[in-house]
Design a protein around this motif. Structure first.
Motif, PDB file in Angstrom:
ATOM      1  N   TRP A 119      93.095  83.334 113.779  1.00 35.91           N
ATOM      2  CA  TRP A 119      92.181  82.375 114.421  1.00 35.91           C
ATOM      3  C   TRP A 119      92.342  80.981 113.822  1.00 35.91           C
ATOM      4  N   MET A 120      92.476  80.895 112.511  1.00 29.56           N
ATOM      5  CA  MET A 120      92.641  79.603 111.843  1.00 29.56           C
ATOM      6  C   MET A 120      93.925  78.913 112.283  1.00 29.56           C
ATOM      7  N   LEU A 121      95.016  79.659 112.366  1.00 28.98           N
ATOM      8  CA  LEU A 121      96.296  79.078 112.779  1.00 28.98           C
ATOM      9  C   LEU A 121      96.212  78.541 114.204  1.00 28.98           C
ATOM     10  N   VAL A 122      95.619  79.333 115.097  1.00 25.28           N
ATOM     11  CA  VAL A 122      95.502  78.932 116.504  1.00 25.28           C
ATOM     12  C   VAL A 122      94.592  77.714 116.646  1.00 25.28           C
ATOM     13  N   ALA A 123      93.424  77.756 115.981  1.00 19.57           N
ATOM     14  CA  ALA A 123      92.463  76.668 116.100  1.00 19.57           C
ATOM     15  C   ALA A 123      93.030  75.361 115.579  1.00 19.57           C
ATOM     16  N   GLU A 124      93.708  75.406 114.447  1.00 15.63           N
ATOM     17  CA  GLU A 124      94.254  74.168 113.888  1.00 15.63           C
ATOM     18  C   GLU A 124      95.385  73.618 114.756  1.00 15.63           C
ATOM     19  N   ALA A 141      77.540  71.090 117.314  1.00 15.06           N
ATOM     20  CA  ALA A 141      76.384  71.450 116.486  1.00 15.06           C
ATOM     21  C   ALA A 141      75.856  72.835 116.858  1.00 15.06           C
ATOM     22  N   ILE A 142      75.693  73.087 118.154  1.00 14.95           N
ATOM     23  CA  ILE A 142      75.179  74.388 118.612  1.00 14.95           C
ATOM     24  C   ILE A 142      76.169  75.497 118.282  1.00 14.95           C
ATOM     25  N   ALA A 143      77.465  75.215 118.504  1.00 13.85           N
ATOM     26  CA  ALA A 143      78.494  76.223 118.246  1.00 13.85           C
ATOM     27  C   ALA A 143      78.573  76.575 116.765  1.00 13.85           C
ATOM     28  N   VAL A 144      78.441  75.582 115.885  1.00 19.21           N
ATOM     29  CA  VAL A 144      78.461  75.845 114.449  1.00 19.21           C
ATOM     30  C   VAL A 144      77.269  76.719 114.058  1.00 19.21           C
ATOM     31  N   GLY A 145      76.119  76.461 114.664  1.00 20.69           N
ATOM     32  CA  GLY A 145      74.959  77.307 114.399  1.00 20.69           C
ATOM     33  C   GLY A 145      75.207  78.756 114.788  1.00 20.69           C
ATOM     34  N   ILE A 164      84.143  75.821 110.450  1.00 27.45           N
ATOM     35  CA  ILE A 164      85.073  74.684 110.432  1.00 27.45           C
ATOM     36  C   ILE A 164      86.039  74.752 111.605  1.00 27.45           C
ATOM     37  N   PHE A 165      86.587  75.913 111.849  1.00 24.06           N
ATOM     38  CA  PHE A 165      87.639  75.993 112.865  1.00 24.06           C
ATOM     39  C   PHE A 165      87.087  76.048 114.282  1.00 24.06           C
ATOM     40  N   LEU A 166      85.881  76.536 114.458  1.00 23.61           N
ATOM     41  CA  LEU A 166      85.264  76.442 115.777  1.00 23.61           C
ATOM     42  C   LEU A 166      84.951  74.979 116.081  1.00 23.61           C
ATOM     43  N   ALA A 167      84.456  74.255 115.081  1.00 25.94           N
ATOM     44  CA  ALA A 167      84.189  72.824 115.271  1.00 25.94           C
ATOM     45  C   ALA A 167      85.470  72.074 115.618  1.00 25.94           C
ATOM     46  N   MET A 168      86.556  72.399 114.939  1.00 26.89           N
ATOM     47  CA  MET A 168      87.832  71.739 115.224  1.00 26.89           C
ATOM     48  C   MET A 168      88.330  72.075 116.620  1.00 26.89           C
ATOM     49  N   LEU A 169      88.175  73.327 117.016  1.00 22.50           N
ATOM     50  CA  LEU A 169      88.645  73.749 118.333  1.00 22.50           C
ATOM     51  C   LEU A 169      87.849  73.083 119.449  1.00 22.50           C
ATOM     52  N   LEU A 170      86.578  72.746 119.166  1.00 25.23           N
ATOM     53  CA  LEU A 170      85.720  72.135 120.178  1.00 25.23           C
ATOM     54  C   LEU A 170      85.768  70.605 120.155  1.00 25.23           C
ATOM     55  N   GLY A 171      86.705  70.054 119.383  1.00 28.37           N
ATOM     56  CA  GLY A 171      86.921  68.612 119.457  1.00 28.37           C
ATOM     57  C   GLY A 171      86.760  67.844 118.171  1.00 28.37           C
ATOM     58  N   LEU A 172      86.122  68.421 117.153  1.00 31.08           N
ATOM     59  CA  LEU A 172      85.972  67.727 115.871  1.00 31.08           C
ATOM     60  C   LEU A 172      87.243  67.958 115.058  1.00 31.08           C
ATOM     61  N   SER A 173      88.299  67.271 115.459  1.00 28.72           N
ATOM     62  CA  SER A 173      89.630  67.606 114.968  1.00 28.72           C
ATOM     63  C   SER A 173      89.926  67.121 113.557  1.00 28.72           C
ATOM     64  N   ARG A 174      89.194  66.136 113.059  1.00 32.07           N
ATOM     65  CA  ARG A 174      89.442  65.692 111.686  1.00 32.07           C
ATOM     66  C   ARG A 174      88.918  66.747 110.717  1.00 32.07           C
ATOM     67  N   ALA A 179      84.710  69.954 107.917  1.00 31.05           N
ATOM     68  CA  ALA A 179      84.294  70.617 106.681  1.00 31.05           C
ATOM     69  C   ALA A 179      82.957  70.068 106.200  1.00 31.05           C
ATOM     70  N   GLU A 180      82.783  68.757 106.256  1.00 24.30           N
ATOM     71  CA  GLU A 180      81.522  68.165 105.798  1.00 24.30           C
ATOM     72  C   GLU A 180      80.349  68.693 106.617  1.00 24.30           C
ATOM     73  N   PHE A 181      80.479  68.702 107.937  1.00 21.10           N
ATOM     74  CA  PHE A 181      79.378  69.175 108.772  1.00 21.10           C
ATOM     75  C   PHE A 181      79.084  70.648 108.498  1.00 21.10           C
ATOM     76  N   ALA A 182      80.142  71.452 108.377  1.00 18.38           N
ATOM     77  CA  ALA A 182      79.955  72.882 108.117  1.00 18.38           C
ATOM     78  C   ALA A 182      79.282  73.116 106.766  1.00 18.38           C
ATOM     79  N   PHE A 183      79.678  72.372 105.745  1.00 17.27           N
ATOM     80  CA  PHE A 183      79.091  72.548 104.428  1.00 17.27           C
ATOM     81  C   PHE A 183      77.636  72.078 104.390  1.00 17.27           C
TER      82      PHE A 183
END
Length: 264
Positions: A119-124, A141-145, A164-174, A179-183
């Motif tokens: 999943w991490m490889l695909v999402a990144e 935000a909702i997806a991370v929850g 982290i990787f769901l957020a990246m897959l949904l557009g938060l690519s940096r 990581a900051e939002f997830a933490f």
């Protein structure tokens, strides 16, 4: 091996793996097989030590957000953090009370490690095709929850990896922004989960018979190690991909299935 030394090692392992996308549950499961099983209270406390480390790392950012609510950008970001936490609480509490959780045994954890690594490889891969985006949307935000609930139900998935990787897959690519939002979302979430687990344990079994010296050693070790790891990871992901962590997960999961097919 003496109990204080094993407590120290377990605290270090918790601090090392709680925030890296490699699953602290999986590593503690293996470590406690060799170092000796510990009480639920012990595991709750060392996780709290790791959470405190994150709070210390992000203390300036948290202060900026809490004292800067007059700023529209800070207010918007804080609102999204609150929504992510609220989603986790509203969905996660009924799930927890219903007892919907896979057992923390080798086979399901091993498969979660492998699937999570893929999943991490695909999402990144797909996130990098979206460009460099650091804006947290309401969808993210909702997806991370929701992702935090999934991580709680499936031991071995890793809360940090899932979010982290769901957020990246949904557009938060940096990577650093994801990581900051997830933490930051993880701080109240993990404190609440630890407090709930503590109350459950206290009401069901009490806290008698604990080796408080070992608990204190492990707590401090988890906090110090977690602080170092989070600081290192935030710098590392600004220049590197998560590929190494993904491959490590896949190798560890495969190794567990091959070397411990009967589980424990």
């Amino acid at each position: 091996m003496s109990d204080p030394i094993s407590a120290l090692l377990l605290g270090i392992i918790e601090g090392l793996t709680e925030f890296l996308p490699v699953s602290s549950t999986g590593h503690l499961l293996i470590a406690q097989h060799w170092l000796g099983a510990r009480s639920d209270f012990f595991n709750i406390v060392i996780q709290a030590g790791a959470i405190l480390a994150t709070l210390l790392v992000f203390r300036q950012r948290i202060w900026q957000l809490t004292t800067g609510l007059g700023n529209r950008e800070h207010r918007d970001y804080s609102a999204k953090l609150f929504v992510a936490f609220a989603v986790t609480a509203l969905v996660g509490l009924p799930v927890r009370m219903a007892g919907w959780e896979l057992p923390e045994t080798v086979t399901p954890v091993a498969w979660a490690l492998i699937i999570g690594g893929i999943w991490m490889l695909v999402a990144e891969y797909f996130a990098e095709k979206r460009g460099d985006n650091a804006h947290v949307t309401w969808t993210v935000a909702i997806a991370v929850g929701l992702a935090q609930v999934v991580a709680g139900v499936f031991p071995g998935t890793s809360r940090s990896a899932t979010t982290i990787f769901l957020a990246m897959l949904l557009g938060l690519s940096r990577r650093s922004a994801a990581a900051e939002f997830a933490f930051l979302v993880g701080i109240p979430t993990m404190f609440a989960a630890s407090a709930y687990a503590f109350l459950e344990l206290w009401m069901d079994q009490g806290l008698g018979g604990e080796a408080w010296g070992d608990v204190a050693i492990a707590f401090i070790a988890a906090m110090v190690t977690g602080f170092i790891v989070v600081k290192w990871l935030l710098g590392y992901i600004k220049r590197h991909r998560f590929t190494g962590f993904a491959l490590y997960r896949i190798a560890l999961g495969a190794g567990l299935l091959l070397l411990m097919p009967s589980g424990f």
